[in-house]
Motif scaffolding. Structure first.
Motif, PDB file in Angstrom:
ATOM      1  N   ASP A 232      34.941  56.216  50.702  1.00 40.62           N
ATOM      2  CA  ASP A 232      36.380  56.470  50.818  1.00 40.62           C
ATOM      3  C   ASP A 232      37.184  55.193  50.537  1.00 40.62           C
ATOM      4  O   ASP A 232      38.233  55.231  49.897  1.00 40.62           O
ATOM      5  CB  ASP A 232      36.718  57.010  52.210  1.00 40.62           C
ATOM      6  CG  ASP A 232      36.210  58.424  52.417  1.00 40.62           C
ATOM      7  OD1 ASP A 232      36.068  59.146  51.417  1.00 40.62           O
ATOM      8  OD2 ASP A 232      35.928  58.804  53.570  1.00 40.62           O
ATOM      9  N   GLU A 233      36.670  54.077  51.013  1.00 35.27           N
ATOM     10  CA  GLU A 233      37.324  52.788  50.739  1.00 35.27           C
ATOM     11  C   GLU A 233      37.252  52.450  49.257  1.00 35.27           C
ATOM     12  O   GLU A 233      38.230  51.981  48.653  1.00 35.27           O
ATOM     13  CB  GLU A 233      36.654  51.690  51.558  1.00 35.27           C
ATOM     14  CG  GLU A 233      37.054  50.266  51.189  1.00 35.27           C
ATOM     15  CD  GLU A 233      36.033  49.226  51.629  1.00 35.27           C
ATOM     16  OE1 GLU A 233      35.859  48.223  50.899  1.00 35.27           O
ATOM     17  OE2 GLU A 233      35.397  49.414  52.686  1.00 35.27           O
ATOM     18  N   LEU A 234      36.099  52.691  48.660  1.00 32.66           N
ATOM     19  CA  LEU A 234      35.870  52.285  47.276  1.00 32.66           C
ATOM     20  C   LEU A 234      36.553  53.208  46.268  1.00 32.66           C
ATOM     21  O   LEU A 234      36.994  52.757  45.205  1.00 32.66           O
ATOM     22  CB  LEU A 234      34.368  52.246  46.989  1.00 32.66           C
ATOM     23  CG  LEU A 234      33.549  51.227  47.790  1.00 32.66           C
ATOM     24  CD1 LEU A 234      32.069  51.502  47.631  1.00 32.66           C
ATOM     25  CD2 LEU A 234      33.877  49.808  47.326  1.00 32.66           C
ATOM     26  N   LEU A 235      36.603  54.503  46.584  1.00 35.44           N
ATOM     27  CA  LEU A 235      37.040  55.496  45.603  1.00 35.44           C
ATOM     28  C   LEU A 235      38.259  56.293  46.046  1.00 35.44           C
ATOM     29  O   LEU A 235      38.699  57.198  45.336  1.00 35.44           O
ATOM     30  CB  LEU A 235      35.890  56.466  45.308  1.00 35.44           C
ATOM     31  CG  LEU A 235      34.602  55.831  44.784  1.00 35.44           C
ATOM     32  CD1 LEU A 235      33.478  56.864  44.743  1.00 35.44           C
ATOM     33  CD2 LEU A 235      34.803  55.217  43.405  1.00 35.44           C
ATOM     34  N   GLY A 236      38.820  55.965  47.197  1.00 37.07           N
ATOM     35  CA  GLY A 236      39.940  56.742  47.731  1.00 37.07           C
ATOM     36  C   GLY A 236      41.176  56.692  46.865  1.00 37.07           C
ATOM     37  O   GLY A 236      41.939  57.663  46.800  1.00 37.07           O
ATOM     38  N   THR A 237      41.396  55.583  46.189  1.00 35.40           N
ATOM     39  CA  THR A 237      42.571  55.434  45.316  1.00 35.40           C
ATOM     40  C   THR A 237      42.117  55.167  43.888  1.00 35.40           C
ATOM     41  O   THR A 237      41.442  54.162  43.633  1.00 35.40           O
ATOM     42  CB  THR A 237      43.460  54.267  45.787  1.00 35.40           C
ATOM     43  OG1 THR A 237      43.848  54.486  47.149  1.00 35.40           O
ATOM     44  CG2 THR A 237      44.693  54.151  44.907  1.00 35.40           C
ATOM     45  N   PRO A 238      42.436  56.041  42.938  1.00 31.86           N
ATOM     46  CA  PRO A 238      42.039  55.801  41.547  1.00 31.86           C
ATOM     47  C   PRO A 238      42.574  54.470  41.026  1.00 31.86           C
ATOM     48  O   PRO A 238      43.726  54.114  41.282  1.00 31.86           O
ATOM     49  CB  PRO A 238      42.664  56.984  40.796  1.00 31.86           C
ATOM     50  CG  PRO A 238      42.802  58.052  41.825  1.00 31.86           C
ATOM     51  CD  PRO A 238      43.121  57.336  43.107  1.00 31.86           C
ATOM     52  N   GLU A 239      41.722  53.756  40.313  1.00 36.40           N
ATOM     53  CA  GLU A 239      42.105  52.468  39.752  1.00 36.40           C
ATOM     54  C   GLU A 239      42.254  52.610  38.241  1.00 36.40           C
ATOM     55  O   GLU A 239      41.339  53.093  37.568  1.00 36.40           O
ATOM     56  CB  GLU A 239      41.048  51.411  40.084  1.00 36.40           C
ATOM     57  CG  GLU A 239      40.868  51.181  41.580  1.00 36.40           C
ATOM     58  CD  GLU A 239      39.752  50.190  41.881  1.00 36.40           C
ATOM     59  OE1 GLU A 239      39.297  49.516  40.939  1.00 36.40           O
ATOM     60  OE2 GLU A 239      39.343  50.109  43.041  1.00 36.40           O
ATOM     61  N   PRO A 240      43.373  52.190  37.683  1.00 39.45           N
ATOM     62  CA  PRO A 240      43.588  52.354  36.240  1.00 39.45           C
ATOM     63  C   PRO A 240      42.609  51.498  35.427  1.00 39.45           C
ATOM     64  O   PRO A 240      42.184  50.433  35.860  1.00 39.45           O
ATOM     65  CB  PRO A 240      45.034  51.893  36.042  1.00 39.45           C
ATOM     66  CG  PRO A 240      45.318  51.003  37.214  1.00 39.45           C
ATOM     67  CD  PRO A 240      44.523  51.548  38.355  1.00 39.45           C
ATOM     68  N   ASP A 241      42.263  52.044  34.247  1.00 37.39           N
ATOM     69  CA  ASP A 241      41.431  51.307  33.279  1.00 37.39           C
ATOM     70  C   ASP A 241      40.097  50.874  33.886  1.00 37.39           C
ATOM     71  O   ASP A 241      39.580  49.799  33.562  1.00 37.39           O
ATOM     72  CB  ASP A 241      42.176  50.080  32.752  1.00 37.39           C
ATOM     73  CG  ASP A 241      43.478  50.437  32.066  1.00 37.39           C
ATOM     74  OD1 ASP A 241      43.490  51.451  31.347  1.00 37.39           O
ATOM     75  OD2 ASP A 241      44.477  49.727  32.270  1.00 37.39           O
ATOM     76  N   THR A 242      39.534  51.689  34.762  1.00 40.96           N
ATOM     77  CA  THR A 242      38.273  51.354  35.413  1.00 40.96           C
ATOM     78  C   THR A 242      37.242  52.433  35.104  1.00 40.96           C
ATOM     79  O   THR A 242      37.493  53.627  35.317  1.00 40.96           O
ATOM     80  CB  THR A 242      38.445  51.232  36.939  1.00 40.96           C
ATOM     81  OG1 THR A 242      39.400  50.224  37.215  1.00 40.96           O
ATOM     82  CG2 THR A 242      37.129  50.872  37.611  1.00 40.96           C
TER      83      THR A 242
END
Length: 314
Positions: free
Chosen positions: A174-184
């Protein structure tokens, strides 16, 4: 696809329950080129055939390196490698083949669980060489069981987080993937529960972001009705009926049609076949959603037909 005869030049312990094999040509000739994410098939004794990710240096054409976990419920492959395969033994090896290629991206998040670290090792080296922004989060049962952990942290420092389950619990997805990161681009390899959890959380990241490699079929692989259908081979013009209790691959093998196959459970890609006509009923654990939607290829060891007829490039 290349078939090689290689000698086990070195066999050493990489972690608790993990052995590392260094394979070379008997005469020292260069081996075929490969890129991060590639794997080879080891053709072992007694008809055993197993796929292992390459975890060495793609720039070293003198050797191929694989790491093999001893599975508690081994079907024979890992037991053979750990107990019966010795230095100096000669093996038939098929490949390399790559179903888990590293795409171009300015930023990478690598997630590895247990022996799933093997394809990730050359990937992080390549990402680092490209000058990309990357990080690796690596989980396992215990620190002692986690192959390459010390070498990775020594080489890359705090870009690598090693999180043994007996010390820190499960990976903090949840910490690692909870918020989508652009260009990743997200790359994940490991046991099925980890892959399923990562797929669920990455659904909001958008198509094409997540790349996974499975060592075993999805839990829901093979689900669905098993109606009979016809398969026509475009090259030879031969037509076969595939009954509900057999796969396309089994029918073709019974008829003496030469088709390459390996895992026979929809994970390795050896039997991937082009589709000329018809709509495949994809039941594999390898193709991406985009590849399935395109319907241009299928894995004939497990997948079936959505309609009464398929025409295959065979």
């Amino acid at each position: 696809m290349t078939d090689l005869e290689l000698v086990v030049a070195r066999k050493e312990t990489a972690a608790e329950g993990v052995v590392c094999l260094t394979l070379r040509r008997p005469g020292g000739e260069p081996l075929p080129p490969w890129e991060p994410g590639a794997h080879v098939d080891l053709l072992l004794a007694d008809g055993l055939e197993r796929q292992y990710s390459l975890c060495g240096d793609p720039g070293d054409r003198s050797a191929l390196t694989v790491a093999v976990l001893r599975e508690p419920e081994s079907r024979g492959g890992s037991t053979f490698v750990h107990e019966r395969l010795a230095e100096g033994a000669v093996l038939r090896v098929r490949g390399p083949r790559n179903n888990f290629a590293l795409t171009g991206s300015p930023r990478y998040l690598f997630l590895a669980g247990g022996i799933g670290i093997t394809p990730i090792v050359p990937m992080v080296a390549e990402a680092d060489a490209r000058g990309a922004d990357w990080r690796l989060v690596y989980g396992g049962r215990s620190r002692a069981s986690m192959a390459f952990a010390d070498a990775l942290t020594a080489k890359y420092g705090d870009r690598v987080r090693v999180l043994p389950e007996d010390e820190t619990g499960l990976l903090p997805l949840d910490e690692l993937l909870g918020t989508p990161e652009p260009d990743t681009a997200v790359y994940c390899c490991g046991p099925e529960p980890l892959l399923a959890a990562v797929e669920e959380r990455c659904a909001a990241w958008g198509p094409g972001v997540l790349h996974v490699e499975r060592f075993a079929p999805r839990d829901d692989a093979g689900a669905g009705p098993r109606e009979s259908f016809e398969v026509e081979l475009a090259v030879s013009g031969r037509t076969f009926t595939v009954p509900g209790d057999k796969s396309i691959l089994e029918v073709l093998e019974d008829a003496g049609v030469p088709v390459l196959s390996s895992c026979q459970e929809g994970t390795c890609g050896t039997c991937e076949t082009d589709v000329r006509e018809g709509v495949p009923d994809h039941r594999d654990s390898l193709l991406t959603d985009e590849e399935r939607a395109a319907g241009e290829t299928m894995l004939i060891c497990v997948s079936r037909s959505c309609g009464p007829r398929l025409v295959l490039e065979l």
